[in-house]
Design an enzyme around this catalytic site. Structure first.
Site, PDB file in Angstrom:
ATOM      1  N   ASP A 178      25.025 -15.711 -37.080  1.00 11.59           N
ATOM      2  CA  ASP A 178      25.385 -16.805 -36.283  1.00 11.59           C
ATOM      3  C   ASP A 178      25.493 -18.236 -36.637  1.00 11.59           C
ATOM      4  O   ASP A 178      25.056 -19.149 -35.948  1.00 11.59           O
ATOM      5  CB  ASP A 178      24.284 -16.912 -35.081  1.00 11.59           C
ATOM      6  CG  ASP A 178      24.336 -15.266 -34.145  1.00 11.59           C
ATOM      7  OD1 ASP A 178      25.114 -14.640 -34.127  1.00 11.59           O
ATOM      8  OD2 ASP A 178      22.941 -15.254 -33.861  1.00 11.59           O
TER       9      ASP A 178
ATOM     10  N   HIS B 214      28.894 -15.146 -29.162  1.00 11.92           N
ATOM     11  CA  HIS B 214      27.313 -15.183 -29.107  1.00 11.92           C
ATOM     12  C   HIS B 214      27.194 -15.581 -27.601  1.00 11.92           C
ATOM     13  O   HIS B 214      27.575 -16.911 -27.148  1.00 11.92           O
ATOM     14  CB  HIS B 214      26.897 -16.117 -30.023  1.00 11.92           C
ATOM     15  CG  HIS B 214      25.416 -16.096 -30.200  1.00 11.92           C
ATOM     16  ND1 HIS B 214      24.508 -14.981 -30.832  1.00 11.92           N
ATOM     17  CD2 HIS B 214      24.426 -17.084 -29.457  1.00 11.92           C
ATOM     18  CE1 HIS B 214      23.334 -15.211 -30.459  1.00 11.92           C
ATOM     19  NE2 HIS B 214      23.107 -16.558 -29.774  1.00 11.92           N
TER      20      HIS B 214
ATOM     21  N   ASN C   4      32.973 -14.128 -33.964  1.00  7.22           N
ATOM     22  CA  ASN C   4      31.938 -13.479 -33.039  1.00  7.22           C
ATOM     23  C   ASN C   4      31.565 -14.117 -31.579  1.00  7.22           C
ATOM     24  O   ASN C   4      31.867 -15.450 -31.741  1.00  7.22           O
ATOM     25  CB  ASN C   4      30.732 -13.437 -33.961  1.00  7.22           C
ATOM     26  CG  ASN C   4      29.565 -12.765 -33.055  1.00  7.22           C
ATOM     27  OD1 ASN C   4      29.631 -11.718 -32.603  1.00  7.22           O
ATOM     28  ND2 ASN C   4      28.275 -13.488 -33.147  1.00  7.22           N
TER      29      ASN C   4
ATOM     30  N   GLY D 129      31.101  -2.934 -23.364  1.00  5.03           N
ATOM     31  CA  GLY D 129      32.579  -3.316 -23.780  1.00  5.03           C
ATOM     32  C   GLY D 129      33.140  -4.269 -22.750  1.00  5.03           C
ATOM     33  O   GLY D 129      34.506  -4.240 -22.747  1.00  5.03           O
ATOM     34  N   SER D 130      32.349  -4.802 -22.170  1.00  2.04           N
ATOM     35  CA  SER D 130      32.988  -5.739 -20.946  1.00  2.04           C
ATOM     36  C   SER D 130      33.800  -6.927 -21.712  1.00  2.04           C
ATOM     37  O   SER D 130      34.997  -7.209 -21.058  1.00  2.04           O
ATOM     38  CB  SER D 130      32.045  -6.497 -19.974  1.00  2.04           C
ATOM     39  OG  SER D 130      31.279  -7.334 -20.454  1.00  2.04           O
TER      40      SER D 130
END
Ligand code: GAR
Length: 205
Positions: free
Chosen positions: A149, A108, A106, A12-13
């Site tokens: 993606d 990536h 998102n 969770g950084s």
């Protein structure tokens, strides 16, 4: 004010970097819910420290998890405007993708469209970049559609990995970039500064 749901599978950084930007007053948003496909992951501790509700989700009904159908209703109830996948490793069901069209982003850890697709997550991505001998990697934030993606790219930032000694070095370099890029995109989204022009996504200054 933007109501966020952040989806995670790991430590969770990136989630933490979003919370930091919100508490610094850089983004006018509130994280209403943290969602994970795991019963427990490190991000849950961050949620707990920050008084944020957390929930585990599964495709099948099992103890300690809600189903995606129940999650769908919960997202609606919480009036979520943006879903942020911050290291979430499961595919989002089509019903949610359709209902939140262009409202799911998102992050990536590579420069898409290279080094993306099924199985390309976390350290696998950095191993592939390292083995390719590419000198540049980076982070990509994109809209989520029904292919891994493949959604339209919103923002990217490159990093020089010429001197990386192993995939872990690349991961560390890229993560630093991720922690800036994801809050940046959420901020722009909250300001309605992400627009479509001729099929491309433009981030207004
Ligand atoms: C991040 O590097 C993120 O880009 C990656 O997982 C990591 C999660 O780290 N996501 C993917 O690989 C998705 N394809 P974090 O839990 O410390 O934010």
């Amino acid at each position: 004010m933007l109501n966020l749901a952040v989806f995670v599978s790991g430590k969770g950084s990136n989630f933490h970097s979003i919370l930091r930007a919100i508490s610094a007053g850089e983004i006018n948003a509130e994280v209403k819910l943290l969602v994970s496909d795991k019963k427990y992951c490190g991000a849950f501790d961050i949620a707990e420290q920050n008084g944020i509700d957390k929930i585990s989700v599964s495709e099948i009904s099992k103890s300690g998890f809600i189903t995606y159908k129940e999650l769908f209703d919960l997202l609606h109830e919480l009036q979520i405007n943006l879903i942020v996948l911050a290291g979430f490793l499961q595919k989002i069901p089509v019903e949610i993708v359709s209902a939140y069209s262009y409202k799911i982003i998102n992050i990536h850890p590579a420069l898409l469209p290279a080094f993306g697709g099924k199985g390309m997550y976390g350290i696998n991505v950095h191993k592939a970049v390292f083995e390719s001998t590419a000198k540049v990697s980076g982070a990509t934030v994109h809209f989520v559609d029904n292919d891994y993606d493949k959604g339209r790219i919103i923002a990217q930032q490159a990093v020089d990995v010429s001197y990386a000694e192993d995939p872990e070095d690349i991961a560390a370099e890229v993560l630093q970039v991720e922690h800036k890029l994801l809050p940046f995109v959420i901020k722009k989204f909250s300001e309605n500064k992400i627009v479509f022009e001729n099929g491309r996504v433009k981030v207004l200054l």
